[in-house]
Design a protein around this motif. Structure first.
Motif, PDB file in Angstrom:
ATOM      1  N   HIS A  50       5.715  10.892  -0.914  1.00 12.74           N
ATOM      2  CA  HIS A  50       5.262   9.564  -1.309  1.00 12.74           C
ATOM      3  C   HIS A  50       5.716   8.566  -0.252  1.00 12.74           C
ATOM      4  CE1 HIS A  50       5.441   5.733  -3.603  1.00 12.74           C
ATOM      5  NE2 HIS A  50       4.303   6.193  -4.047  1.00 12.74           N
ATOM      6  N   GLN A  51       4.790   7.720   0.184  1.00 10.69           N
ATOM      7  CA  GLN A  51       5.113   6.709   1.194  1.00 10.69           C
ATOM      8  C   GLN A  51       4.642   5.359   0.688  1.00 10.69           C
ATOM      9  OE1 GLN A  51       3.454   7.438   5.086  1.00 10.69           O
ATOM     10  NE2 GLN A  51       4.894   6.061   6.069  1.00 10.69           N
ATOM     11  N   GLU A  52       5.520   4.363   0.803  1.00 12.01           N
ATOM     12  CA  GLU A  52       5.168   3.006   0.367  1.00 12.01           C
ATOM     13  C   GLU A  52       5.490   1.991   1.452  1.00 12.01           C
ATOM     14  OE1 GLU A  52       7.433   3.076  -3.270  1.00 12.01           O
ATOM     15  OE2 GLU A  52       9.184   2.221  -2.292  1.00 12.01           O
ATOM     16  N   TRP A  53       4.996   0.791   1.250  1.00 12.76           N
ATOM     17  CA  TRP A  53       5.118  -0.316   2.190  1.00 12.76           C
ATOM     18  C   TRP A  53       4.249  -0.110   3.428  1.00 12.76           C
ATOM     19  CZ3 TRP A  53       6.588  -4.265  -0.303  1.00 12.76           C
ATOM     20  CH2 TRP A  53       7.549  -4.161  -1.306  1.00 12.76           C
ATOM     21  N   LEU A  54       3.123   0.555   3.250  1.00  5.73           N
ATOM     22  CA  LEU A  54       2.159   0.705   4.344  1.00  5.73           C
ATOM     23  C   LEU A  54       1.474  -0.631   4.588  1.00  5.73           C
ATOM     24  CD1 LEU A  54       0.827   4.137   3.150  1.00  5.73           C
ATOM     25  CD2 LEU A  54       2.182   3.732   5.212  1.00  5.73           C
ATOM     26  N   ALA A  55       1.072  -0.863   5.824  1.00  3.42           N
ATOM     27  CA  ALA A  55       0.565  -2.177   6.231  1.00  3.42           C
ATOM     28  C   ALA A  55      -0.752  -2.556   5.566  1.00  3.42           C
ATOM     29  CB  ALA A  55       0.411  -2.225   7.750  1.00  3.42           C
TER      30      ALA A  55
ATOM     31  N   PHE B 116       0.850  -1.188   0.000  1.00  2.46           N
ATOM     32  CA  PHE B 116       0.000   0.000   0.000  1.00  2.46           C
ATOM     33  C   PHE B 116       0.883   1.234   0.000  1.00  2.46           C
ATOM     34  CE2 PHE B 116      -3.050  -3.109   1.430  1.00  2.46           C
ATOM     35  CZ  PHE B 116      -4.228  -2.684   0.849  1.00  2.46           C
ATOM     36  N   GLN B 117       0.471   2.235  -0.769  1.00  2.00           N
ATOM     37  CA  GLN B 117       1.244   3.463  -0.853  1.00  2.00           C
ATOM     38  C   GLN B 117       0.316   4.660  -0.977  1.00  2.00           C
ATOM     39  OE1 GLN B 117       3.729   3.507  -4.321  1.00  2.00           O
ATOM     40  NE2 GLN B 117       2.183   2.582  -5.618  1.00  2.00           N
ATOM     41  N   ILE B 118       0.878   5.819  -0.701  1.00  2.00           N
ATOM     42  CA  ILE B 118       0.118   7.064  -0.806  1.00  2.00           C
ATOM     43  C   ILE B 118       1.064   8.150  -1.298  1.00  2.00           C
ATOM     44  CG2 ILE B 118       0.513   7.677   1.625  1.00  2.00           C
ATOM     45  CD1 ILE B 118      -2.605   8.528  -0.503  1.00  2.00           C
ATOM     46  N   GLY B 119       0.530   9.031  -2.118  1.00  2.00           N
ATOM     47  CA  GLY B 119       1.293  10.184  -2.583  1.00  2.00           C
ATOM     48  C   GLY B 119       0.447  11.435  -2.466  1.00  2.00           C
ATOM     49  N   VAL B 120       1.064  12.509  -2.028  1.00  2.00           N
ATOM     50  CA  VAL B 120       0.405  13.804  -1.938  1.00  2.00           C
ATOM     51  C   VAL B 120       1.321  14.799  -2.634  1.00  2.00           C
ATOM     52  CG1 VAL B 120      -0.349  15.622  -0.357  1.00  2.00           C
ATOM     53  CG2 VAL B 120      -0.763  13.228   0.217  1.00  2.00           C
ATOM     54  N   SER B 121       0.778  15.545  -3.587  1.00  2.00           N
ATOM     55  CA  SER B 121       1.610  16.506  -4.305  1.00  2.00           C
ATOM     56  C   SER B 121       0.875  17.823  -4.499  1.00  2.00           C
ATOM     57  CB  SER B 121       2.051  15.944  -5.655  1.00  2.00           C
ATOM     58  OG  SER B 121       0.931  15.719  -6.476  1.00  2.00           O
ATOM     59  N   LYS B 122       1.662  18.870  -4.686  1.00  2.00           N
ATOM     60  CA  LYS B 122       1.095  20.194  -4.892  1.00  2.00           C
ATOM     61  C   LYS B 122       2.137  21.058  -5.582  1.00  2.00           C
ATOM     62  CE  LYS B 122      -1.720  23.644  -2.800  1.00  2.00           C
ATOM     63  NZ  LYS B 122      -2.577  23.969  -1.707  1.00  2.00           N
TER      64      LYS B 122
END
Length: 142
Positions: A106-111, A13-19
């Protein structure tokens, strides 16, 4: 039913936030990598070294190590808050767009999907804090 949004085969699971921010890339990079900027996105007390493998620890117990540090482009670190039993990877990247800069967390390897949702809110709050910090640094956005 499990929410599979944000799940990848290669990075969990991953998430990205950009602006896109109204500041030149050099200014955004300098802000993100000085002590106050690092405290905003990584946590108070963290001292970030550009050396690969250099450890860090925040006042709240989040710890990890530098995986890559490529000025003025990106920083990649492992990231494990004190209450977690697993490492994740966080990347902060910037890209110049004229006198503006695209900033991405960006964050990856979420549980799981739940942790992904919490981290999405976390990175949105971090982005807002970075925007406020840049504005307060006395810069003119025009």
């Amino acid at each position: 039913m499990t929410d599979e949004v944000g799940r990848t085969q290669d990075a969990g699971f991953q998430i990205g936030v950009s602006k896109t921010l109204p500041y030149p890339a050099e200014q955004v990079w300098e802000f993100l990598t000085d002590d106050d900027g690092v405290a905003l996105w990584l946590g108070a007390g963290a001292e970030l070294s550009p050396e690969k493998g250099a450890p860090y620890r925040t006042d709240e117990g989040t710890e990890g190590e530098v995986r890559s540090y490529r000025p003025p482009d990106r920083v990649r670190v492992t990231y494990r808050p004190a209450a977690w039993d697993h490492d994740t990877t966080v990347q902060v990247a910037i890209r110049a767009a004229g006198e503006k800069t695209m900033l991405r967390f960006h964050q990856e390897w979420l549980a799981d999907a739940e942790e992904r949702g919490r981290q999405r809110e976390h990175w949105r709050a971090v982005m807002a804090a970075v925007e406020e910090g840049l504005a307060a640094s006395g810069s003119d956005a025009s």
